[in-house]
Scaffold this active site. Structure first.
Site, PDB file in Angstrom:
ATOM      1  CB  CYS A  75     -75.351   7.527 -41.295  1.00  0.00           C
ATOM      2  SG  CYS A  75     -74.735   6.314 -40.110  1.00  0.00           S
TER       3      CYS A  75
ATOM      4  N   GLY B 169     -84.953  13.814 -28.951  1.00  0.00           N
ATOM      5  CA  GLY B 169     -85.234  13.702 -27.520  1.00  0.00           C
ATOM      6  C   GLY B 169     -86.684  13.844 -27.122  1.00  0.00           C
TER       7      GLY B 169
ATOM      8  CB  ILE C  32     -80.673  17.165 -35.437  1.00  0.00           C
ATOM      9  CG1 ILE C  32     -80.939  16.851 -33.966  1.00  0.00           C
ATOM     10  CG2 ILE C  32     -80.756  18.626 -35.683  1.00  0.00           C
ATOM     11  CD1 ILE C  32     -79.983  17.516 -32.968  1.00  0.00           C
TER      12      ILE C  32
ATOM     13  CB  ILE D  34     -76.275   0.971 -35.215  1.00  0.00           C
ATOM     14  CG1 ILE D  34     -76.879   1.502 -33.903  1.00  0.00           C
ATOM     15  CG2 ILE D  34     -76.923  -0.341 -35.623  1.00  0.00           C
ATOM     16  CD1 ILE D  34     -76.764   0.594 -32.713  1.00  0.00           C
TER      17      ILE D  34
ATOM     18  CE  LYS E 200     -82.665  11.089 -39.009  1.00  0.00           C
ATOM     19  NZ  LYS E 200     -83.127   9.800 -38.476  1.00  0.00           N
TER      20      LYS E 200
HETATM   21  O1  RRO Z   1     -76.934   2.896 -38.051  1.00  0.00           O
HETATM   22  C1  RRO Z   1     -76.424   3.854 -37.432  1.00  0.00           C
HETATM   23  O2  RRO Z   1     -75.341   3.754 -36.842  1.00  0.00           O
HETATM   24  C2  RRO Z   1     -77.039   5.194 -37.395  1.00  0.00           C
HETATM   25  C3  RRO Z   1     -77.634   5.794 -38.473  1.00  0.00           C
HETATM   26 BR1  RRO Z   1     -77.867   4.932 -40.108  1.00  0.00          BR
HETATM   27  C4  RRO Z   1     -78.085   7.148 -38.367  1.00  0.00           C
HETATM   28  O3  RRO Z   1     -78.597   7.761 -39.318  1.00  0.00           O
HETATM   29  N1  RRO Z   1     -77.916   7.763 -37.180  1.00  0.00           N
HETATM   30  C5  RRO Z   1     -77.361   7.170 -36.134  1.00  0.00           C
HETATM   31  O4  RRO Z   1     -77.225   7.795 -35.077  1.00  0.00           O
HETATM   32  N2  RRO Z   1     -76.920   5.875 -36.238  1.00  0.00           N
END
Ligand code: RRO
Length: 316
Positions: A142, A256, A203, A83, A177
């Protein structure tokens, strides 16, 4: 259920409340950042106050557009995402969203990410003391920023310093986190604890990818992304167990969760609370459903408190 009397166990006598450091949660169910928008988007589906805590999608200092499409790929029992932290920036959140959101959740946790270690403290001080903000979650994990995983979350020395900076910038409770994309997650958790974190959550997503061999194209615009959903639950449980044995602060389990049994497994392995994420895309009212189911399962086993399950796993 007692077959002799067919009496239903008394679910209203089950106490679901837990304590995540200074945060008192009415139940152990938090929304996982990024899967419940900025909170208000979930209001058509449930009363936000029914969640133990609402955790908002990651906010950054400057607005961000996010990553190139495609950003999502379904995999067996999982979801890959890239994302890329799209958001309108912390100031927009404080001025335009927080006034509408404050007071709706029983506990509101703001997830923040800096583009450098110093920015975390800056973001934390902007949120310090704002009405309606109960805690911070530091996203040092992230997987979808340029160059792959944020380097902050992998190095215990950096994590110690970063959390220490945030600790000096705010009196708000801090949840850090953690990324699973390291060889020793317990060392990173210990560094967060030593830096002053009140809890750790884990996680975040596991690095993964998808490819279409016919077209030769990767599934995600950034090729590599983060895997979530039931596929990662055993990995998450293992890491929650490892971390909970290594730190004294509470551990929030993520990975999950789709059923109340999943929640109780995380508690048994050492989590004090959990975050519910990917399942929201199929069941947006998962939180109140899971809360009701938790009470029922605990009552069936004659348990009166969810807290009794925390860390109850026996080995040997
Ligand atoms: O926004 C993302 O792509 C994203 C974030 Br901030 C995150 O902490 N974990 C993830 O899997 N995607």
């Amino acid at each position: 259920m007692n077959p002799a009397t067919s009496e239903q166990p008394a679910t209203d006598t089950v106490d679901l409340s837990v304590q995540v450091g200074p945060l008192h949660l009415s139940n152990p169910l938090m929304t996982a950042s990024g899967t419940a928008g900025l909170g208000l988007e979930m209001e058509p589906f449930f009363d936000l106050a029914e969640a133990g805590a609402i955790v908002v999608k990651t906010l950054t200092k400057a607005p961000r557009h996010g990553n190139p499409m495609p950003r999502l790929v379904e995999t067996p029992s999982g979801l890959l995402n890239s994302i890329g932290l799209p958001n309108k920036g912390i100031d927009h959140f404080i001025e335009q969203v927080l006034p509408r959101l404050a007071g709706h959740a029983s506990c509101l946790v703001i997830n923040i990410a800096g583009t450098c270690t110093g920015e975390f403290g800056e973001l934390a001080s902007k949120l310090d003391g704002l009405p309606g903000v109960d805690g911070l979650e530091l996203n040092i994990s992230c997987p979808n920023v340029e160059g792959g995983d944020l380097p902050f979350g992998r190095d215990p020395d950096v994590v110690h310093r970063l959390v220490g900076d945030v600790r000096s910038a705010t009196a708000l409770p801090i949840i850090t986190k953690l990324t699973p994309n390291v060889s020793d997650i317990a060392a990173v958790a210990k560094a967060a604890e030593d830096g002053g974190s009140d809890a750790v959550s884990l996680i975040n997503t596991l690095l993964g990818m998808a490819v279409d061999w016919r077209t030769g194209r990767p599934g995600l615009g950034t090729v590599v992304g983060g895997l979530s959903g039931p596929a990662i639950k055993p990995v998450a449980l293992r890491m929650v167990w490892e971390v909970s044995r290594s730190v004294a602060i509470p551990v929030v389990g993520i990975g999950g969760i789709t059923s109340a049994d999943d929640v109780l497994e995380f508690l048994c392995a050492g989590a004090t609370a959990v975050q519910v994420g990917t399942t929201h895309y199929r069941t947006p009212d998962a939180i109140p459903r899971l809360a009701a189911e938790l009470s029922r399962l605990l009552a069936e086993e004659g348990r009166t408190s969810a807290r009794d399950v925390i860390g109850s796993m026996r080995t040997g």
